[in-house]
Design an enzyme around this catalytic site. Structure first.
Site, PDB file in Angstrom:
ATOM      1  N   LYS A   1       0.865  -1.189   0.000  1.00 10.72           N
ATOM      2  CA  LYS A   1       0.000   0.000   0.000  1.00 10.72           C
ATOM      3  C   LYS A   1       0.890   1.223   0.000  1.00 10.72           C
ATOM      4  O   LYS A   1       2.010   1.185   0.527  1.00 10.72           O
ATOM      5  CB  LYS A   1      -0.872   0.011   1.257  1.00 10.72           C
ATOM      6  CG  LYS A   1      -2.014   0.995   1.199  1.00 10.72           C
ATOM      7  CD  LYS A   1      -3.202   0.405   0.478  1.00 10.72           C
ATOM      8  CE  LYS A   1      -4.389   1.325   0.469  1.00 10.72           C
ATOM      9  NZ  LYS A   1      -5.565   0.633  -0.088  1.00 10.72           N
TER      10      LYS A   1
HETATM   11  P1  NAD Z   1     -12.702   7.851  -3.377  1.00 11.36           P
HETATM   12  O1  NAD Z   1     -11.677   8.875  -3.110  1.00 11.36           O
HETATM   13  O2  NAD Z   1     -13.142   7.634  -4.779  1.00 11.36           O
HETATM   14  O3  NAD Z   1     -13.996   8.138  -2.490  1.00 11.36           O
HETATM   15  C1  NAD Z   1     -13.951   8.299  -1.102  1.00 11.36           C
HETATM   16  C2  NAD Z   1     -15.291   8.824  -0.632  1.00 11.36           C
HETATM   17  O4  NAD Z   1     -15.283   8.901   0.795  1.00 11.36           O
HETATM   18  C3  NAD Z   1     -15.621  10.234  -1.135  1.00 11.36           C
HETATM   19  O5  NAD Z   1     -16.987  10.302  -1.426  1.00 11.36           O
HETATM   20  C4  NAD Z   1     -15.281  11.119   0.064  1.00 11.36           C
HETATM   21  O6  NAD Z   1     -16.012  12.326   0.065  1.00 11.36           O
HETATM   22  C5  NAD Z   1     -15.697  10.199   1.202  1.00 11.36           C
HETATM   23  N1  NAD Z   1     -15.021  10.512   2.466  1.00 11.36           N
HETATM   24  C6  NAD Z   1     -13.736  10.865   2.653  1.00 11.36           C
HETATM   25  N2  NAD Z   1     -13.505  11.078   3.966  1.00 11.36           N
HETATM   26  C7  NAD Z   1     -14.649  10.833   4.610  1.00 11.36           C
HETATM   27  C8  NAD Z   1     -15.043  10.858   5.963  1.00 11.36           C
HETATM   28  N3  NAD Z   1     -14.178  11.197   6.931  1.00 11.36           N
HETATM   29  N4  NAD Z   1     -16.337  10.539   6.268  1.00 11.36           N
HETATM   30  C9  NAD Z   1     -17.193  10.199   5.295  1.00 11.36           C
HETATM   31  N5  NAD Z   1     -16.891  10.164   3.996  1.00 11.36           N
HETATM   32  C10 NAD Z   1     -15.629  10.465   3.660  1.00 11.36           C
HETATM   33  O7  NAD Z   1     -12.146   6.473  -2.746  1.00 11.36           O
HETATM   34  P2  NAD Z   1     -12.601   4.988  -3.089  1.00 11.36           P
HETATM   35  O8  NAD Z   1     -11.652   4.450  -4.078  1.00 11.36           O
HETATM   36  O9  NAD Z   1     -14.070   4.954  -3.354  1.00 11.36           O
HETATM   37  O10 NAD Z   1     -12.284   4.250  -1.706  1.00 11.36           O
HETATM   38  C11 NAD Z   1     -13.227   4.203  -0.637  1.00 11.36           C
HETATM   39  C12 NAD Z   1     -12.846   3.097   0.323  1.00 11.36           C
HETATM   40  O11 NAD Z   1     -12.829   1.839  -0.371  1.00 11.36           O
HETATM   41  C13 NAD Z   1     -11.457   3.218   0.957  1.00 11.36           C
HETATM   42  O12 NAD Z   1     -11.491   2.646   2.252  1.00 11.36           O
HETATM   43  C14 NAD Z   1     -10.598   2.358   0.058  1.00 11.36           C
HETATM   44  O13 NAD Z   1      -9.417   1.923   0.691  1.00 11.36           O
HETATM   45  C15 NAD Z   1     -11.561   1.218  -0.196  1.00 11.36           C
HETATM   46  N6  NAD Z   1     -11.248   0.417  -1.390  1.00 11.36           N
HETATM   47  C16 NAD Z   1     -11.139   1.002  -2.611  1.00 11.36           C
HETATM   48  C17 NAD Z   1     -10.885   0.210  -3.713  1.00 11.36           C
HETATM   49  C18 NAD Z   1     -10.824   0.791  -5.110  1.00 11.36           C
HETATM   50  O14 NAD Z   1     -10.744  -0.008  -6.062  1.00 11.36           O
HETATM   51  N7  NAD Z   1     -10.882   2.085  -5.296  1.00 11.36           N
HETATM   52  C19 NAD Z   1     -10.715  -1.178  -3.566  1.00 11.36           C
HETATM   53  C20 NAD Z   1     -10.845  -1.741  -2.299  1.00 11.36           C
HETATM   54  C21 NAD Z   1     -11.117  -0.928  -1.211  1.00 11.36           C
END
Ligand code: NAD
Length: 419
Positions: A112
Site C-alpha cells: 500500500k
Molecule cells: P474515493 O476517493 O473515490 O472516495 C472516497 C469517498 O469517501 C468520497 O466520497 C469522500 O467524500 C468520502 N469521504 C472521505 N472522507 C470521509 C469521511 N471522513 N467521512 C465520510 N466520507 C468520507 O475512494 P474509493 O476508491 O471509493 O475508496 C473508498 C474506500 O474503499 C477506501 O477505504 C478504500 O481503501 C476502499 N477500497 C477502494 C478500492 C478501489 O478499487 N478504489 C478497492 C478496495 C477498497
C-alpha cells in the site's frame, strides 16, 4: 509480541488489523514465529517529496510505500492521497492486501502507498508533479514483477496514467506496472466499477442468505466515491432503495431513495451534496445509525467503533471500505445479530480485476467487459461461499474465517519457499 513489533509507530488501523490476524491465527494454531513473520512488513519506504507549488513556493510532502509480503507473487496495493496518511495506516492497509489477495485466490502479495497531502487544495498540475516525483523516489522498488500500485482514496485513472508514464520513462513501456489505468493505456474494461460491482454481488447474495427481499431493501452508503458511488448505483438498479449516501462533509437522506444518478451529477457539478433538492442533509454519524437492511461504509477506516456500534440499526454491514470496524464494535454487532461481510472479502473485487488487468497487460491481449464481470462474479461468490462454510464449520465469524483461510494459504507458501 516480539522486540521488533514493540518498537515502531502504531496506528489504530494497525491495532485492528493485528487483532483480527491474532484471532484467526489462534484458531488455526499458527506458531508464534510465523505470526511475527506475517506481521512484520517485508519493506517500508518513506520518501521526501519537495514540490514546487503553482505560486512558486516549495512545499515538502512525505510519501510512503509499504510492501508487506511477496511470498505468493508480486506485491499489490493502491496509493492514496489524504491529509491523514501515516506510516501505521499504510502498514495496516498493506497487510490487509496480503490477506485479501490470498483469500480471493490471486497470485499477489500485499502493499500500500500514500502521500500525506490535501489533494482538494491542490491544482491538477501540482497533483501531476507530486505523483511524478513520488514515482521517481520509489520507481526502483516497484514494477510488474515486484509491486504494482492501483487507485484508492483521491487517486484515479489519470493518476495511474502519470505513474505508468513516469515508470515507463525509466524502465521501458510498462503498462503492467500499475492497474486502474485508463483503457486507452492498457487498463481493463470494468476496472473502474469493479470494487463497487463486487460489493453489489456480495450484498445481493447476503440478502438472499438472510432471506431479505432485494426489491425495496433499504441501503445506506457512506462515501460517494469510486466504490460507494458505483455500489449505490448498481444496488439501486437492482431494485434496492438507497436511502442515504454521503461525502466527507455530510450525507443525503430520503426514505423514498434519492435518485443516485442525479445525486452523482449534482456532486460532480457543484462539488458538494449540500444543496441537492429532494433529500435531507444529515451528518455521517447520522447516516451510519439509520435503520436499514444494509449499511455499506465505503469511505475511510475506523468509522464503526465502540462508541457508535450499539446505535447501528442495520441488519447487515457490508464493509466496502478497508478496516472500517474495530474489534470492540465487532463484538457489539455480533451481540446485536448484525451480519458482517468483512472488508477483505467484500471489497476484493477491485484487486481481482486489477489482477485481470495485469494479466491482460502482460499478454497484450484484452478482454471484453462481459468476460471481466463474469469472472469477477464467479470468484467473488466462490470466495464468499468458502468463507461461509469455514465460518459455519468452525463456529467463527465471517471475518475470522476469511482471515484464517488467507493466513493458512500464505503461511503454507512461506514454509514451502522458506523464510
Ligand atoms: P474515493 O476517493 O473515490 O472516495 C472516497 C469517498 O469517501 C468520497 O466520497 C469522500 O467524500 C468520502 N469521504 C472521505 N472522507 C470521509 C469521511 N471522513 N467521512 C465520510 N466520507 C468520507 O475512494 P474509493 O476508491 O471509493 O475508496 C473508498 C474506500 O474503499 C477506501 O477505504 C478504500 O481503501 C476502499 N477500497 C477502494 C478500492 C478501489 O478499487 N478504489 C478497492 C478496495 C477498497
Amino acid at each position: 509480541m516480539g522486540i521488533v513489533e514493540e518498537a515502531w509507530e502504531r496506528s489504530e488501523t494497525e491495532r485492528i488489523l493485528n487483532y483480527n490476524v491474532d484471532v484467526a491465527a489462534q484458531k488455526i494454531n499458527l506458531d508464534n514465529e510465523m505470526r511475527t513473520f506475517l506481521k512484520v512488513p517485508f519493506r517500508e519506504i518513506k520518501v521526501q517529496i519537495p514540490l514546487k507549488m503553482d505560486d512558486g513556493r516549495v512545499e515538502i510532502f512525505v510519501g510512503y510505500r509499504v510492501q508487506h509480503n511477496q511470498t505468493r507473487g508480486p506485491m499489490k496495493g493502491s496509493i492514496r492521497y489524504h491529509p491523514q496518511v501515516n506510516l501505521g495506516e499504510i502498514r495496516a492497509l498493506a497487510a490487509a492486501m496480503t490477506w485479501k489477495t490470498a483469500l480471493i485466490g490471486i497470485p499477489f502479495g500485499g502493499a500500500k502507498g500514500g502521500v500525506t497531502c490535501n489533494p482538494k487544495a491542490m491544482s491538477p498540475g501540482e497533483l501531476e508533479r507530486l505523483t511524478r516525483f513520488f514515482v521517481t523516489r520509489i520507481s526502483d522498488s516497484i514494477g510488474p514483477n515486484v509491486d504494482i500500485p492501483a487507485p484508492d482514496v483521491n487517486t484515479n485513472p489519470q493518476v495511474m496514467a502519470w505513474i505508468m508514464d513516469e515508470y515507463s520513462k525509466r524502465h521501458g513501456y510498462s503498462p503492467a506496472a500499475v492497474t486502474g489505468k485508463p483503457v486507452e493505456l492498457g487498463g481493463s474494461a470494468g476496472r473502474m466499477e469493479a470494487t463497487g460491482r463486487g460489493v453489489t454481488y456480495l450484498t445481493k447474495r447476503a440478502f438472499k442468505d438472510k432471506k431479505i427481499e432485494i426489491q425495496g431493501a433499504r441501503v445506506a452508503v457512506q462515501g460517494i466515491g469510486n466504490v460507494g458511488g458505483v455500489a449505490a448505483k448498481l444496488l439501486a438498479d437492482e431494485g434496492c432503495k438507497v436511502i442515504a449516501i454521503s461525502d466527507s462533509r455530510g450525507g443525503l437522506y430520503n426514505e423514498g431513495g434519492p435518485n443516485i444518478s442525479r445525486v452523482t451529477m449534482h456532486k460532480e457539478e457543484t462539488g458538494s451534496l449540500k444543496d441537492y433538492k429532494g433529500a435531507d442533509y444529515i451528518t455521517n454519524e447520522e447516516l451510519l445509525e439509520l435503520p436499514c437492511e444494509a449499511l455499506i461504509p465505503a469511505a475511510m477506516e475506523c468509522v464503526i467503533m465502540e462508541h457508535n456500534a450499539g446505535r447501528l440499526k442495520c441488519a447487515m454491514l457490508v464493509e466496502a471500505a478497508n478496516i472500517p470496524t474495530s474489534p470492540e464494535a465487532d463484538n457489539i454487532l455480533q451481540e446485536k445479530g448484525v451480519y458482517v461481510v468483512p472488508d477483505i472479502l467484500a471489497n476484493a473485487g477491485g484487486v481481482l480485476v486489477s489482477y485481470f488487468e495485469w494479466a491482460q497487460d502482460l499478454q497484450s491481449a484484452f478482454w471484453e467487459e462481459e468476460r471481466v464481470n463474469r469472472k469477477l462474479s464467479k470468484m467473488m461468490l466462490d470466495a464468499y461461499e468458502l468463507v461461509k462454510v469455514v465460518s459455519e464449520q468452525n463456529k467463527v465469524t465471517l471475518r475470522t474465517a476469511a482471515y484464517a483461510i488467507a493466513i493458512e494459504k500464505v503461511s503454507k507458501a512461506v514454509r514451502l519457499r522458506g523464510f
